[in-house]
Design an enzyme around this catalytic site. Structure first.
Site, PDB file in Angstrom:
ATOM      1  N   HIS A  22      51.022  49.561  27.785  1.00 52.94           N
ATOM      2  CA  HIS A  22      52.305  50.135  27.361  1.00 52.94           C
ATOM      3  C   HIS A  22      52.889  49.325  26.205  1.00 52.94           C
ATOM      4  O   HIS A  22      52.461  48.202  25.943  1.00 52.94           O
ATOM      5  CB  HIS A  22      53.319  50.150  28.515  1.00 52.94           C
ATOM      6  CG  HIS A  22      53.117  51.289  29.465  1.00 52.94           C
ATOM      7  ND1 HIS A  22      52.243  51.204  30.526  1.00 52.94           N
ATOM      8  CD2 HIS A  22      53.653  52.546  29.516  1.00 52.94           C
ATOM      9  CE1 HIS A  22      52.255  52.359  31.189  1.00 52.94           C
ATOM     10  NE2 HIS A  22      53.100  53.185  30.599  1.00 52.94           N
TER      11      HIS A  22
ATOM     12  N   LYS B 277      58.463  47.481  27.556  1.00 47.03           N
ATOM     13  CA  LYS B 277      58.468  47.894  28.974  1.00 47.03           C
ATOM     14  C   LYS B 277      58.817  46.716  29.877  1.00 47.03           C
ATOM     15  O   LYS B 277      58.284  45.622  29.699  1.00 47.03           O
ATOM     16  CB  LYS B 277      57.108  48.483  29.352  1.00 47.03           C
ATOM     17  CG  LYS B 277      57.078  49.046  30.765  1.00 47.03           C
ATOM     18  CD  LYS B 277      55.926  49.993  31.001  1.00 47.03           C
ATOM     19  CE  LYS B 277      55.890  50.485  32.427  1.00 47.03           C
ATOM     20  NZ  LYS B 277      57.074  51.265  32.803  1.00 47.03           N
TER      21      LYS B 277
END
Ligand code: NAD
Length: 272
Positions: free
Chosen positions: A160, A164
């Site tokens: 990600h 995040k």
């Protein structure tokens, strides 16, 4: 009595998912974007949510408190943070609203708290709202059942963007749970979330997790089943947040017609 089309409120409307949700709602005539909520005291209060999303004026001005808009919406879509989401869930229970929750990173106690609302709120809760990921969960179930409980090492790898805040991703955990459940294992017992130093060889039944955080990666997940002589990799790659936003809008339409209950995207997509 809900309005037709259902009126939607987005909480966290200035966030990455919030802004994408504005664009997704704007493209869908079967729902009406009615309310956008920013953090209490935010300087964005009063801003047009269309402008926040880069779409130009839509005539919906951001409020900084759900209570200010209590009569203006039927379904709340929430992609924020665990404590914020639980507070909003209590609000929805009190005021007879439906809810779609995309927030990830809830701890065990928070999940139990969320579950406590299942008899009071029609609520869709899913760590990943994309149609492709939910189909992938189905494929993982089939793969795990076909390969069986012996002989294949299972690892979940996710990547990600650098912002995040939770790890491993809610989707990776869900993938691990689906595989573990299909094999009659408990992820709590067999999940391995860290390997460092002299950690020794892997055990047969462990399900390992690896996390990558870098740049602007929207979300990538691979589940690997490896044995002597071959390996199978089932991968999903999201290239735009729009896939999550469209799924959330679909969930909002669906949940507006459901009785109280805790549902997930498999329910919304009829994959159960
Ligand atoms: P983000 O930080 O860009 O956005 C969160 C927004 O919530 C921010 O704008 C923040 O100001 C706002 N917020 C915080 N407290 C608030 C409050 N009390 N009232 C109103 N707004 C408030 O984060 P993001 O990338 O949009 O992700 C948000 C969550 O959604 C994360 O948990 C992420 O993991 C999850 N997520 C889920 C899916 C899915 O498909 N389920 C997909 C992407 C992201």
């Amino acid at each position: 009595m809900l309005s037709n089309p259902p009126r939607i409120a987005i909480v966290g409307v200035a966030g990455r998912m919030g802004r994408t949700l504005v664009a997704a709602l704007d493209q869908d005539a079967q729902v009406k974007l009615a309310v956008g909520v920013v953090e209490p005291g935010s300087s964005l209060r009063g801003a047009d949510v269309g402008e926040l999303a880069g779409l130009g004026k839509l005539g919906v001005l951001a409020v900084d408190s759900l209570a200010d808009a209590v009569d203006e919406f039927d379904v709340l879509i929430d992609f924020t943070a665990p404590r914020v989401t639980l507070k909003n869930l209590a609000f929805c229970a009190e005021h007879g609203k439906c809810m779609v929750i995309g927030t990830t990173g809830l701890g065990e106690g928070e999940l139990a708290e969320l579950d406590g609302y299942r008899d009071r709120v029609p609520l869709v809760f899913a760590p990943n709202m994309s149609v492709g990921v939910n189909l992938t969960l189905k494929l993982l179930e089939t793969a795990a059942q076909a390969l069986g409980d012996e002989g294949y090492d299972i690892e979940v790898i996710e990547a990600h963007h650098r912002y995040k805040v939770d790890a491993p991703s809610g989707t990776a955990l869900k993938m691990g749970e689906v595989v573990a459940e299909s094999l009659g294992r408990s992820l709590k017992e067999h999940g391995v979330f860290e390997r460092v130093g002299q950690c020794g060889p892997r055990s047969d039944k462990e399900i390992g997790f690896a996390t990558i955080r870098a740049g602007d990666i929207v979300g990538e997940h691979t589940v690997l089943f490896a044995t002597e002589g071959e390996r199978i990799e089932i991968t999903h790659k999201a290239s735009s947040r729009m896939t999550f936003a469209k799924g959330a809008v679909r969930a909002a339409r669906w949940v507006s017609e459901q009785p109280p209950g805790r549902y997930d995207m498999q329910d919304v997509l009829g994959l159960k």
